[in-house]
Design an enzyme around this catalytic site. Sequence first.
Site, PDB file in Angstrom:
ATOM      1  N   ASP A  60       0.953  -1.353  -0.215  1.00  0.00           N
ATOM      2  CA  ASP A  60      -0.121  -0.143   0.136  1.00  0.00           C
ATOM      3  C   ASP A  60       0.984   1.091  -0.056  1.00  0.00           C
ATOM      4  O   ASP A  60       1.895   1.186   0.562  1.00  0.00           O
ATOM      5  CB  ASP A  60      -0.907  -0.053   1.406  1.00  0.00           C
ATOM      6  CG  ASP A  60      -2.213   0.839   0.927  1.00  0.00           C
ATOM      7  OD1 ASP A  60      -3.398   0.334   0.840  1.00  0.00           O
ATOM      8  OD2 ASP A  60      -2.093   2.093   0.940  1.00  0.00           O
ATOM      9  N   ASP A 100       4.554   2.811  -4.080  1.00  0.00           N
ATOM     10  CA  ASP A 100       3.604   3.380  -4.794  1.00  0.00           C
ATOM     11  C   ASP A 100       3.515   2.514  -6.312  1.00  0.00           C
ATOM     12  O   ASP A 100       4.369   2.526  -6.950  1.00  0.00           O
ATOM     13  CB  ASP A 100       3.914   4.817  -4.875  1.00  0.00           C
ATOM     14  CG  ASP A 100       3.232   5.824  -6.368  1.00  0.00           C
ATOM     15  OD1 ASP A 100       2.210   4.786  -6.919  1.00  0.00           O
ATOM     16  OD2 ASP A 100       3.314   6.790  -6.535  1.00  0.00           O
ATOM     17  N   SER A 146     -14.744  -1.573 -12.226  1.00  0.00           N
ATOM     18  CA  SER A 146     -15.605  -0.999 -11.710  1.00  0.00           C
ATOM     19  C   SER A 146     -16.695  -0.785 -12.888  1.00  0.00           C
ATOM     20  O   SER A 146     -16.390  -0.946 -14.090  1.00  0.00           O
ATOM     21  CB  SER A 146     -15.131   0.209 -11.514  1.00  0.00           C
ATOM     22  OG  SER A 146     -16.315   1.294 -11.400  1.00  0.00           O
ATOM     23  N   TYR A 200     -11.284   7.523 -15.009  1.00  0.00           N
ATOM     24  CA  TYR A 200     -11.342   6.486 -14.184  1.00  0.00           C
ATOM     25  C   TYR A 200     -12.212   5.317 -14.859  1.00  0.00           C
ATOM     26  O   TYR A 200     -11.578   4.122 -15.089  1.00  0.00           O
ATOM     27  CB  TYR A 200     -12.267   6.544 -12.912  1.00  0.00           C
ATOM     28  CG  TYR A 200     -12.309   5.600 -12.042  1.00  0.00           C
ATOM     29  CD1 TYR A 200     -11.290   4.887 -11.103  1.00  0.00           C
ATOM     30  CD2 TYR A 200     -13.636   4.936 -11.852  1.00  0.00           C
ATOM     31  CE1 TYR A 200     -11.720   4.017 -10.361  1.00  0.00           C
ATOM     32  CE2 TYR A 200     -13.738   4.053 -10.949  1.00  0.00           C
ATOM     33  CZ  TYR A 200     -12.931   3.345 -10.188  1.00  0.00           C
ATOM     34  OH  TYR A 200     -13.182   2.432  -9.345  1.00  0.00           O
ATOM     35  N   LYS A 223     -10.665   1.702 -16.021  1.00  0.00           N
ATOM     36  CA  LYS A 223     -11.237   0.661 -15.697  1.00  0.00           C
ATOM     37  C   LYS A 223     -11.806  -0.523 -16.739  1.00  0.00           C
ATOM     38  O   LYS A 223     -11.823  -1.514 -16.655  1.00  0.00           O
ATOM     39  CB  LYS A 223     -12.381   0.767 -14.751  1.00  0.00           C
ATOM     40  CG  LYS A 223     -11.990   1.358 -13.437  1.00  0.00           C
ATOM     41  CD  LYS A 223     -10.920   0.233 -12.445  1.00  0.00           C
ATOM     42  CE  LYS A 223     -10.833   0.827 -11.000  1.00  0.00           C
ATOM     43  NZ  LYS A 223      -9.648  -0.147 -10.400  1.00  0.00           N
TER      44      LYS A 223
HETATM   45  N1  NAD Z   1     -15.506   1.559  -3.375  1.00  0.00           N
HETATM   46  C1  NAD Z   1     -15.990   1.252  -4.670  1.00  0.00           C
HETATM   47  O1  NAD Z   1     -17.403   1.516  -4.637  1.00  0.00           O
HETATM   48  C2  NAD Z   1     -15.554   0.946  -5.731  1.00  0.00           C
HETATM   49  C3  NAD Z   1     -16.333   0.560  -6.805  1.00  0.00           C
HETATM   50  C4  NAD Z   1     -15.552  -0.088  -7.896  1.00  0.00           C
HETATM   51  C5  NAD Z   1     -14.259  -0.385  -8.001  1.00  0.00           C
HETATM   52  N2  NAD Z   1     -13.513  -0.020  -6.966  1.00  0.00           N
HETATM   53  C6  NAD Z   1     -11.988  -0.146  -7.018  1.00  0.00           C
HETATM   54  O2  NAD Z   1     -11.700  -0.870  -5.654  1.00  0.00           O
HETATM   55  C7  NAD Z   1     -10.173  -0.811  -5.539  1.00  0.00           C
HETATM   56  C8  NAD Z   1     -10.111  -0.590  -3.966  1.00  0.00           C
HETATM   57  O3  NAD Z   1     -10.857   0.656  -3.464  1.00  0.00           O
HETATM   58  P1  NAD Z   1     -11.378   0.817  -2.046  1.00  0.00           P
HETATM   59  O4  NAD Z   1     -12.767   1.508  -2.456  1.00  0.00           O
HETATM   60  O5  NAD Z   1     -11.102  -0.302  -1.286  1.00  0.00           O
HETATM   61  O6  NAD Z   1     -10.593   2.253  -1.748  1.00  0.00           O
HETATM   62  P2  NAD Z   1      -9.724   2.487  -0.481  1.00  0.00           P
HETATM   63  O7  NAD Z   1      -9.315   4.100  -0.692  1.00  0.00           O
HETATM   64  O8  NAD Z   1     -10.637   2.256   0.747  1.00  0.00           O
HETATM   65  O9  NAD Z   1      -8.672   1.580  -0.633  1.00  0.00           O
HETATM   66  C9  NAD Z   1      -7.622   1.836  -1.367  1.00  0.00           C
HETATM   67  C10 NAD Z   1      -6.377   1.618  -1.120  1.00  0.00           C
HETATM   68  O10 NAD Z   1      -5.167   1.666  -2.117  1.00  0.00           O
HETATM   69  C11 NAD Z   1      -4.275   2.468  -1.733  1.00  0.00           C
HETATM   70  N3  NAD Z   1      -3.712   3.234  -3.036  1.00  0.00           N
HETATM   71  C12 NAD Z   1      -3.943   4.370  -3.632  1.00  0.00           C
HETATM   72  N4  NAD Z   1      -3.224   4.611  -4.759  1.00  0.00           N
HETATM   73  C13 NAD Z   1      -2.214   3.714  -4.536  1.00  0.00           C
HETATM   74  C14 NAD Z   1      -0.888   3.570  -5.221  1.00  0.00           C
HETATM   75  N5  NAD Z   1      -0.629   4.588  -6.068  1.00  0.00           N
HETATM   76  N6  NAD Z   1      -0.165   2.757  -4.892  1.00  0.00           N
HETATM   77  C15 NAD Z   1      -0.339   1.760  -3.819  1.00  0.00           C
HETATM   78  N7  NAD Z   1      -1.597   1.950  -3.147  1.00  0.00           N
HETATM   79  C16 NAD Z   1      -2.391   2.783  -3.433  1.00  0.00           C
HETATM   80  C17 NAD Z   1      -4.673   3.675  -1.097  1.00  0.00           C
HETATM   81  O11 NAD Z   1      -3.556   3.922   0.080  1.00  0.00           O
HETATM   82  C18 NAD Z   1      -5.804   2.617  -0.064  1.00  0.00           C
HETATM   83  O12 NAD Z   1      -5.264   2.015   1.167  1.00  0.00           O
HETATM   84  C19 NAD Z   1      -9.736   0.477  -6.469  1.00  0.00           C
HETATM   85  O13 NAD Z   1      -9.244   0.324  -7.415  1.00  0.00           O
HETATM   86  C20 NAD Z   1     -11.204   0.992  -6.722  1.00  0.00           C
HETATM   87  O14 NAD Z   1     -11.036   1.754  -7.884  1.00  0.00           O
HETATM   88  C21 NAD Z   1     -14.093   0.554  -5.720  1.00  0.00           C
END
Ligand code: NAD
Length: 274
Positions: A38, A64, A154, A167, A171
């Site tokens: 992370d 990152d 997504s 995005y 995606k």
């Molecule tokens: N929450 C939703 O409704 C939803 C819907 C569709 C897709 N997603 C996808 O699910 C995945 C997880 O998202 P989430 O909702 O759990 O968000 P979140 O913010 O709770 O968790 C995402 C994690 O990714 C880490 N992160 C972000 N950029 C990074 C980078 N450059 N390098 C390393 N780590 C990085 C963040 O620090 C965080 O801990 C993402 O790809 C998001 O696009 C989420």
Amino acid sequence: MSLGLEGKIAIVTGGGRGIGWATAERLAAEGARVVISDLDAIAAAEAVASIHSAGGSAQAVPGDVTAVDFPDQLMSATQASFGGLDILINNAGYTWDGTIHRMADEQWQAMLEVHLTAPFRLVRAAAPLMREAAKREIAEQGRARPRKIVNVSSTSGTRGNSGQANYAAAKAGVIGLTKALAREWGPFNIQVNAAAFGLIDTRLTTPKEYGERLRWGDREIALGIPEAMRSQAIRLIPMGRPGTPQEAAGVIVFLASALADYVSGQVLEVTGGL
Ligand SMILES: NC(=O)c1ccc[n+]([C@@H]2O[C@H](COP(=O)([O-])OP(=O)(O)OC[C@H]3O[C@@H](n4cnc5c(N)ncnc54)[C@H](O)[C@@H]3O)[C@@H](O)[C@H]2O)c1
């Protein structure tokens, strides 16, 4: 049938919180050894500590995913800690919304970098641990054990969403990567699938008014969606509520498990019925 995850070695990017964290926790509970990567080193360390206190096996590799040299570092650390790789979950990411007519190049590029280029580089860096390892197994034993890649997409990518052209494009792109890779690595018994989530309750979907922020380097990006948009999105969901990170993780874990050994190149939408 068991999920077949006992002793498997898994990487979860963005495993410090949200869907990634719930996935890492469940994989560890099923007996997998998990590398939690992370951007947020503290979140990654806390996630690992929590898995250790539950008796599981985990290791943090903060960094990152968009840094050019990070994928190789992550693979080397995984090899050094656990000696291989069975499961790669490309989950790390965030949103940086805006309408197209006002979108800066940087905002467009940032989404392609984190949601599409990073998964590509991670897969490429994983080739020695996954594809080459499978090739050796085939040469020595006639067949390779199953390995898995799950890319997090997504419904913005499968259906589009106003205010998320950057995005949505990224995606959708990762679905193309998933399908091409499923064809290239299928002969090595590596299953490659995508989970496309609708609205899951994490900080990406909390009301913007809560002021959640992603910070790194000199960047600070406001996360979340406007309260009005969130309520409208919830009204459209047949089940009438967002999904939990654990419900999202369940689908990723299924795709990473032995239950999905003959599933590859697929996109599973997880939307509460939409
Ligand atoms: N929450 C939703 O409704 C939803 C819907 C569709 C897709 N997603 C996808 O699910 C995945 C997880 O998202 P989430 O909702 O759990 O968000 P979140 O913010 O709770 O968790 C995402 C994690 O990714 C880490 N992160 C972000 N950029 C990074 C980078 N450059 N390098 C390393 N780590 C990085 C963040 O620090 C965080 O801990 C993402 O790809 C998001 O696009 C989420």
